[in-house]
Motif scaffolding. Structure first.
Motif, mmCIF file in Angstrom:
data_model
loop_
_atom_site.group_PDB
_atom_site.id
_atom_site.type_symbol
_atom_site.label_atom_id
_atom_site.label_comp_id
_atom_site.label_asym_id
_atom_site.label_seq_id
_atom_site.Cartn_x
_atom_site.Cartn_y
_atom_site.Cartn_z
ATOM 1 N N GLN A 91 0.845 -1.188 0.000
ATOM 2 C CA GLN A 91 0.000 0.000 0.000
ATOM 3 C C GLN A 91 0.889 1.249 0.000
ATOM 4 N N PRO A 92 0.342 2.422 -0.302
ATOM 5 C CA PRO A 92 1.155 3.645 -0.314
ATOM 6 C C PRO A 92 1.936 3.875 0.987
ATOM 7 N N LYS A 93 1.375 3.522 2.119
ATOM 8 C CA LYS A 93 2.043 3.743 3.405
ATOM 9 C C LYS A 93 3.270 2.852 3.602
ATOM 10 N N ASP A 94 3.400 1.788 2.779
ATOM 11 C CA ASP A 94 4.460 0.798 2.964
ATOM 12 C C ASP A 94 5.805 1.216 2.376
ATOM 13 N N GLY A 95 5.852 2.284 1.601
ATOM 14 C CA GLY A 95 7.105 2.751 1.034
ATOM 15 C C GLY A 95 6.980 3.021 -0.450
ATOM 16 N N LEU A 96 8.103 2.933 -1.149
ATOM 17 C CA LEU A 96 8.137 3.155 -2.588
ATOM 18 C C LEU A 96 8.791 1.966 -3.276
ATOM 19 N N VAL A 97 8.403 1.715 -4.520
ATOM 20 C CA VAL A 97 8.976 0.628 -5.310
ATOM 21 C C VAL A 97 9.416 1.170 -6.674
ATOM 22 N N ALA A 98 10.338 0.449 -7.290
ATOM 23 C CA ALA A 98 10.769 0.778 -8.650
ATOM 24 C C ALA A 98 11.110 -0.527 -9.353
ATOM 25 N N ASN A 99 10.755 -0.612 -10.617
ATOM 26 C CA ASN A 99 11.131 -1.777 -11.415
ATOM 27 C C ASN A 99 12.623 -1.667 -11.700
ATOM 28 N N THR A 100 13.373 -2.646 -11.224
ATOM 29 C CA THR A 100 14.829 -2.669 -11.405
ATOM 30 C C THR A 100 15.206 -4.013 -12.020
ATOM 31 N N PRO A 101 14.815 -4.205 -13.283
ATOM 32 C CA PRO A 101 15.088 -5.496 -13.925
ATOM 33 C C PRO A 101 16.579 -5.720 -14.101
ATOM 34 N N ASN A 102 16.934 -6.978 -14.208
ATOM 35 C CA ASN A 102 18.309 -7.322 -14.548
ATOM 36 C C ASN A 102 18.234 -8.303 -15.721
ATOM 37 N N PRO A 103 19.358 -8.624 -16.331
ATOM 38 C CA PRO A 103 19.308 -9.491 -17.524
ATOM 39 C C PRO A 103 18.626 -10.840 -17.293
ATOM 40 N N LYS A 104 18.658 -11.340 -16.071
ATOM 41 C CA LYS A 104 18.054 -12.639 -15.791
ATOM 42 C C LYS A 104 16.622 -12.535 -15.278
ATOM 43 N N ASN A 105 16.210 -11.326 -14.880
ATOM 44 C CA ASN A 105 14.895 -11.226 -14.266
ATOM 45 C C ASN A 105 14.233 -9.866 -14.528
ATOM 46 N N PRO A 106 13.322 -9.811 -15.500
ATOM 47 C CA PRO A 106 12.633 -8.547 -15.780
ATOM 48 C C PRO A 106 11.563 -8.202 -14.744
ATOM 49 N N HIS A 107 11.259 -9.138 -13.841
ATOM 50 C CA HIS A 107 10.193 -8.920 -12.859
ATOM 51 C C HIS A 107 10.721 -8.483 -11.495
ATOM 52 N N HIS A 108 12.000 -8.104 -11.430
ATOM 53 C CA HIS A 108 12.598 -7.676 -10.166
ATOM 54 C C HIS A 108 12.220 -6.222 -9.867
ATOM 55 N N TYR A 109 11.821 -6.002 -8.627
ATOM 56 C CA TYR A 109 11.519 -4.654 -8.148
ATOM 57 C C TYR A 109 12.325 -4.399 -6.886
ATOM 58 N N SER A 110 12.691 -3.143 -6.689
ATOM 59 C CA SER A 110 13.338 -2.715 -5.457
ATOM 60 C C SER A 110 12.286 -1.995 -4.628
ATOM 61 N N TRP A 111 12.231 -2.332 -3.355
ATOM 62 C CA TRP A 111 11.246 -1.746 -2.440
ATOM 63 C C TRP A 111 11.999 -1.070 -1.299
ATOM 64 N N TRP A 112 11.714 0.221 -1.127
ATOM 65 C CA TRP A 112 12.264 0.963 -0.004
ATOM 66 C C TRP A 112 11.161 1.032 1.045
ATOM 67 N N ARG A 113 11.358 0.274 2.090
ATOM 68 C CA ARG A 113 10.338 0.052 3.117
ATOM 69 C C ARG A 113 10.208 1.252 4.053
ATOM 70 N N SER A 114 8.977 1.630 4.307
ATOM 71 C CA SER A 114 8.726 2.667 5.314
ATOM 72 C C SER A 114 8.587 1.993 6.677
ATOM 73 N N ASN A 115 8.584 2.800 7.710
ATOM 74 C CA ASN A 115 8.407 2.221 9.047
ATOM 75 C C ASN A 115 6.938 1.895 9.335
ATOM 76 N N GLN A 116 6.057 2.125 8.373
ATOM 77 C CA GLN A 116 4.633 1.829 8.545
ATOM 78 C C GLN A 116 4.248 0.425 8.067
ATOM 79 N N PHE A 117 5.165 -0.266 7.390
ATOM 80 C CA PHE A 117 4.857 -1.602 6.883
ATOM 81 C C PHE A 117 4.594 -2.553 8.047
#
Length: 127
Positions: A91-117
């Protein structure tokens, strides 16, 4: 937003976005999610040199496709270990995410966790 870890300047990056209930998947160490399942690679390995930016090293890897977790579970580091997969409906309160694919995995995302998760919101997948 207050982050779970102290992030470097300009982190999360400009392309990161607020999730809105989308499902993401992550390998969990046991049947019950714990705080240690949701910390960055930098927190786990404070002195390691990573091949990604420091900002990305400070994120938590999640995947949009559960099959990615199943593929990763076949890597040698998981050999002879039970594998558990958690679904995070971020949810929005849980932080921010970005699609950070790599050559082996286009479905990889990076999640910067908030303290509300809330770890109790993780739904464990029984395979």
């Amino acid at each position: 937003m207050i982050w779970h870890e102290n992030l470097p300047d300009s982190c999360p990056p400009a392309g990161a976005f607020e999730p809105s209930g989308e499902s993401y998947y992550r390998i969990i160490e046991s049947e019950t999610p714990a705080e240690t399942d949701f910390i960055s690679y930098r927190a786990i390995n404070p002195d390691k040199k990573f091949s990604v930016s420091e900002c990305q090293a400070m994120s938590i890897s999640v995947f949009k496709d559960i099959a990615c977790c199943k593929t990763i579970a076949k890597l040698p580091k998981f050999k002879d270990k039970p594998i558990f997969i958690g679904r995070l409906d971020l949810q929005p309160k849980d932080g921010l995410v970005a699609n950070t694919p790599n050559p082996k995995n286009p479905h990889h995302y990076s999640w910067w966790r908030s303290n509300q998760f809330d770890i109790n919101s993780v739904y464990m997948i029984n395979e």
